[in-house]
Design an enzyme around this catalytic site. Structure first.
Site, PDB file in Angstrom:
ATOM      1  N   LEU A 106     128.998 177.664  27.322  1.00  0.00           N
ATOM      2  CA  LEU A 106     128.772 177.386  28.305  1.00  0.00           C
ATOM      3  C   LEU A 106     126.786 177.571  28.744  1.00  0.00           C
ATOM      4  O   LEU A 106     126.963 178.431  27.794  1.00  0.00           O
ATOM      5  CB  LEU A 106     129.241 178.325  29.668  1.00  0.00           C
ATOM      6  CG  LEU A 106     130.845 178.672  29.280  1.00  0.00           C
ATOM      7  CD1 LEU A 106     131.231 179.279  30.404  1.00  0.00           C
ATOM      8  CD2 LEU A 106     131.449 176.792  30.690  1.00  0.00           C
ATOM      9  N   ASP A 107     126.370 176.547  29.769  1.00  0.00           N
ATOM     10  CA  ASP A 107     124.846 176.316  29.528  1.00  0.00           C
ATOM     11  C   ASP A 107     124.124 177.530  30.458  1.00  0.00           C
ATOM     12  O   ASP A 107     125.583 178.480  31.246  1.00  0.00           O
ATOM     13  CB  ASP A 107     124.423 175.143  30.070  1.00  0.00           C
ATOM     14  CG  ASP A 107     124.707 174.499  31.364  1.00  0.00           C
ATOM     15  OD1 ASP A 107     124.788 175.810  32.335  1.00  0.00           O
ATOM     16  OD2 ASP A 107     125.083 173.559  31.279  1.00  0.00           O
ATOM     17  N   LYS A 108     123.424 177.589  30.425  1.00  0.00           N
ATOM     18  CA  LYS A 108     122.752 179.167  30.856  1.00  0.00           C
ATOM     19  C   LYS A 108     123.187 179.113  32.847  1.00  0.00           C
ATOM     20  O   LYS A 108     122.682 179.359  33.305  1.00  0.00           O
ATOM     21  CB  LYS A 108     121.332 178.860  31.143  1.00  0.00           C
ATOM     22  CG  LYS A 108     120.690 180.610  31.227  1.00  0.00           C
ATOM     23  CD  LYS A 108     119.247 180.113  31.651  1.00  0.00           C
ATOM     24  CE  LYS A 108     118.252 181.281  31.639  1.00  0.00           C
ATOM     25  NZ  LYS A 108     116.883 181.255  31.398  1.00  0.00           N
TER      26      LYS A 108
END
Length: 242
Positions: A106-108
């Protein structure tokens, strides 16, 4: 596996440090103090319930899986700036062998359900394109939905910029003008954000609440993890409810 090797692989220290633990009488199995660091023992799922190290229950043995409620601002990769999801785990787990890895990323700027495991076979089963394990996201959008998005996402013909293969069909369930559930069965780079960009919208907030048939527990707070049992793992491969 030899006791000293097992505990060293689980992050309790070097072989020599583990041997010192044993000499101090700090390792107990089934109520009995272990005196031989070179003894061999079976690494079974119940070992964590049977063994104590320095008075605390043994960490989960190899083959463990975790579910984590990933908060915003935390990354899954050193390629992004910011603290890593691994910083949310006990410190000694960073030196475990085999290493703990995220199951996908999952991205930031995305929160929600993230799985981690040291079981390479399980990891590849979940991310395998042949499995088509679905993932559901709650997307908050910059502009109102126009009404055509669900049909385009479900068509199996939507192309992302810079790619030459269309996306598999995905399911969009609008909740309001600017919020919707999106269920996908692939894991392309920033896929959800790029899908909405392809239909002229922008994702302002993104949260994943489901992988396969496994829902993010309502009582699992951001930044907190929980060990997965056999039923949780089976749920990942089960059809999602509703």
């Amino acid at each position: 596996m030899r006791l000293d090797r097992l505990l060293a692989n689980m992050g309790y220290g070097s072989r020599r440090e583990v041997q010192q633990l044993v000499r101090r009488g700090s390792v107990v199995l089934d109520g009995a103090v272990l005196a031989d660091a070179e003894m061999r023992l079976a690494v079974t799922p119940d070992l964590a319930a049977r063994m104590q190290v320095d008075g605390a229950a043994l960490d989960p043995p190899p083959g463990m899986a975790l579910m984590l409620h990933k908060p915003l601002g935390v990354t899954c990769s050193h390629k992004e700036a910011g603290p890593l999801v691994y910083d949310l785990l006990p410190g000694r787990w960073r030196t475990r062998e085999p290493a703990i890895s995220t199951v996908g990323r999952l991205d930031k700027d995305t929160s929600g359900l993230l799985l981690l495991t040291d079981d390479g076979g399980l990891l590849h089963r979940i991310i395998s394109p042949k499995r088509h394990v679905s993932k559901r996201y709650l997307a908050s959008l910059a502009r109102p939905l126009e009404g055509h998005e669900a049909e385009r996402f479900a068509s199996g013909e939507l192309m992302l910029e810079g790619e030459d293969k269309p996306l598999l069909p995905a399911r969009l369930e609008p909740l309001s003008e600017r919020q919707a559930w999106l269920t996908i069965s692939e894991g392309r780079y920033h896929q959800v954000r790029r899908m909405f960009a392809a239909v002229g919208n922008h994702v302002e907030a993104l949260h994943r609440d489901r992988i396969g048939g496994l829902d993010l527990p309502s009582d699992l707070a951001p930044g907190v993890f929980r060990l997965m049992g056999p039923d949780d793992i089976a749920a990942v491969f089960a059809p999602a409810a509703g």
